[in-house]
Design an enzyme around this catalytic site. Sequence first.
Site, PDB file in Angstrom:
ATOM      1  N   ILE A 158       0.835  -1.206   0.000  1.00  0.00           N
ATOM      2  CA  ILE A 158       0.000   0.000   0.000  1.00  0.00           C
ATOM      3  C   ILE A 158       0.866   1.251   0.000  1.00  0.00           C
ATOM      4  O   ILE A 158       0.593   2.214  -0.731  1.00  0.00           O
ATOM      5  CB  ILE A 158      -0.956  -0.013   1.199  1.00  0.00           C
ATOM      6  CG1 ILE A 158      -1.908  -1.208   1.087  1.00  0.00           C
ATOM      7  CG2 ILE A 158      -1.756   1.290   1.272  1.00  0.00           C
ATOM      8  CD1 ILE A 158      -2.696  -1.492   2.348  1.00  0.00           C
ATOM      9  N   ASP A 177      10.963   2.971   6.282  1.00  0.00           N
ATOM     10  CA  ASP A 177      10.533   1.591   6.465  1.00  0.00           C
ATOM     11  C   ASP A 177      11.696   0.796   7.035  1.00  0.00           C
ATOM     12  O   ASP A 177      12.862   1.145   6.820  1.00  0.00           O
ATOM     13  CB  ASP A 177      10.085   0.980   5.128  1.00  0.00           C
ATOM     14  CG  ASP A 177       9.281  -0.293   5.316  1.00  0.00           C
ATOM     15  OD1 ASP A 177       8.043  -0.227   5.252  1.00  0.00           O
ATOM     16  OD2 ASP A 177       9.887  -1.360   5.545  1.00  0.00           O
ATOM     17  N   PRO A 208       1.720  -1.999   9.863  1.00  0.00           N
ATOM     18  CA  PRO A 208       0.815  -2.859  10.621  1.00  0.00           C
ATOM     19  C   PRO A 208       0.776  -2.438  12.076  1.00  0.00           C
ATOM     20  O   PRO A 208       1.654  -1.701  12.549  1.00  0.00           O
ATOM     21  CB  PRO A 208       1.451  -4.252  10.461  1.00  0.00           C
ATOM     22  CG  PRO A 208       2.901  -3.974  10.260  1.00  0.00           C
ATOM     23  CD  PRO A 208       2.964  -2.698   9.466  1.00  0.00           C
ATOM     24  N   ALA A 235      -4.383   2.939   7.889  1.00  0.00           N
ATOM     25  CA  ALA A 235      -3.811   1.665   8.315  1.00  0.00           C
ATOM     26  C   ALA A 235      -4.562   1.113   9.522  1.00  0.00           C
ATOM     27  O   ALA A 235      -5.547   0.390   9.369  1.00  0.00           O
ATOM     28  CB  ALA A 235      -2.322   1.839   8.622  1.00  0.00           C
ATOM     29  N   ARG A 236      -4.124   1.448  10.724  1.00  0.00           N
ATOM     30  CA  ARG A 236      -4.767   1.012  11.950  1.00  0.00           C
ATOM     31  C   ARG A 236      -4.885   2.196  12.907  1.00  0.00           C
ATOM     32  O   ARG A 236      -3.928   2.952  13.085  1.00  0.00           O
ATOM     33  CB  ARG A 236      -3.983  -0.119  12.617  1.00  0.00           C
ATOM     34  CG  ARG A 236      -4.158  -1.482  11.955  1.00  0.00           C
ATOM     35  CD  ARG A 236      -5.568  -2.003  12.183  1.00  0.00           C
ATOM     36  NE  ARG A 236      -5.765  -3.357  11.675  1.00  0.00           N
ATOM     37  CZ  ARG A 236      -6.224  -3.646  10.476  1.00  0.00           C
ATOM     38  NH1 ARG A 236      -6.519  -2.657   9.627  1.00  0.00           N
ATOM     39  NH2 ARG A 236      -6.423  -4.899  10.105  1.00  0.00           N
ATOM     40  N   ASP A 260      -9.229   6.961   8.194  1.00  0.00           N
ATOM     41  CA  ASP A 260     -10.138   5.903   7.771  1.00  0.00           C
ATOM     42  C   ASP A 260     -10.279   4.858   8.869  1.00  0.00           C
ATOM     43  O   ASP A 260     -11.009   3.889   8.720  1.00  0.00           O
ATOM     44  CB  ASP A 260      -9.638   5.234   6.487  1.00  0.00           C
ATOM     45  CG  ASP A 260     -10.627   4.214   5.948  1.00  0.00           C
ATOM     46  OD1 ASP A 260     -11.796   4.594   5.720  1.00  0.00           O
ATOM     47  OD2 ASP A 260     -10.243   3.034   5.783  1.00  0.00           O
ATOM     48  N   GLU A 265     -12.645   1.837  16.966  1.00  0.00           N
ATOM     49  CA  GLU A 265     -13.663   1.737  15.923  1.00  0.00           C
ATOM     50  C   GLU A 265     -14.511   0.482  15.989  1.00  0.00           C
ATOM     51  O   GLU A 265     -15.648   0.458  15.492  1.00  0.00           O
ATOM     52  CB  GLU A 265     -13.007   1.801  14.542  1.00  0.00           C
ATOM     53  CG  GLU A 265     -12.143   0.594  14.224  1.00  0.00           C
ATOM     54  CD  GLU A 265     -11.451   0.718  12.874  1.00  0.00           C
ATOM     55  OE1 GLU A 265     -11.569  -0.224  12.087  1.00  0.00           O
ATOM     56  OE2 GLU A 265     -10.821   1.749  12.630  1.00  0.00           O
ATOM     57  N   HIS A 297     -13.514   3.026   7.979  1.00  0.00           N
ATOM     58  CA  HIS A 297     -12.650   1.906   7.584  1.00  0.00           C
ATOM     59  C   HIS A 297     -13.110   1.294   6.262  1.00  0.00           C
ATOM     60  O   HIS A 297     -13.292   0.080   6.127  1.00  0.00           O
ATOM     61  CB  HIS A 297     -12.604   0.828   8.667  1.00  0.00           C
ATOM     62  CG  HIS A 297     -11.305   0.088   8.699  1.00  0.00           C
ATOM     63  ND1 HIS A 297     -10.657  -0.268   9.857  1.00  0.00           N
ATOM     64  CD2 HIS A 297     -10.506  -0.340   7.699  1.00  0.00           C
ATOM     65  CE1 HIS A 297      -9.535  -0.904   9.581  1.00  0.00           C
ATOM     66  NE2 HIS A 297      -9.422  -0.954   8.263  1.00  0.00           N
TER      67      HIS A 297
END
Length: 332
Positions: A158, A177, A208, A235-236, A260, A265, A297
């Site tokens: 992504i 990263d 993640p 993402a989260r 998102d 949530e 989401h």
Amino acid sequence: MKVLMYSTHPYEKPYAEKWAEQTQTELKMIEEPLNDDTVDLAKDFDAITVLQTGSMGSAKVYEKLASFGIKQISCRMVGVDMVDLDAAKANHLIVTNVASYSPRAIAEMGVAQAMYLLRRIGIFDARMNQDHDFSWNETLISNEIYNCTVGLIGAGHIGTATAQIYKALGARVLVNDIAYDPALEPFAEYVDRETIFKESDIISLHTPLLPSTRGMIGEKEFKKMKNTAYLINVARGALIDTPALIKALKDGEIAGAGLDTLADETTFFGQTNVATKDVPTDYKVLATMPNVVITPHVAFFTETAARNMVQIASNDAITIANGGRSRNEIRY
């Protein structure tokens, strides 16, 4: 071969039915998620697939699946933080995910939210519809994407798709990263995280949720960002310290946020007719801010992604049930 498809959504059914016909698999679809109350429904099936963000229940769920002869749990999604991997391992259950169902679907949502914020659409909408104020002034002037530096934290499927889109729009793209991928060099420059915070006009999260990443964006990080910067999270939710985000927005430490996903949530996203008292306070506060855009989401929610999630997870389910291996197995 008999497969039970937990937490089935109506939009998944046509793709699931077609897959079952093509593979000559006996497929049963149910709306209930996998948990302590529903695990017994898997008895007499050879494999299962799931799509949920809430917990799958206690260790007994995994023990029962193994006792039924089931060898795997195939997740029709990327994240597996709802799976107790220790319990899965203890019961010799192979867990798979769909790591690349449609990276562009999520990447496009993040970019769309960034452009919504950058062009102050939420602010103009509030002024026009709430105050009947149709004017503009120097405080509402916008930047353009090609003038922006975009910082991406996470460069998997992504993150890479996001880098490609921003690069095509003319932005300078920075990426951080733990792994280095030379294939990303034409689209982004690898830098440390401090450079991301210091130089980025848009910061987008693509990592993640792990113990090491939970709350990775908090008070200290907000203070390092430009007060004109926008934070995007597709993402989260728990990657961000939500109270710190609210404070940073109120104090003007950042210009806005596109979300998102939220840390809490699972108690209300995806549900209808949620009572006001059941909506978390954090959401209520964020939703009143015209420089914040929230979606429930749904970044993944495209026809391409829905089809791929169903088909890839289902293929993994029967492959493992038949004694094969999947490239989508989670290593633990």
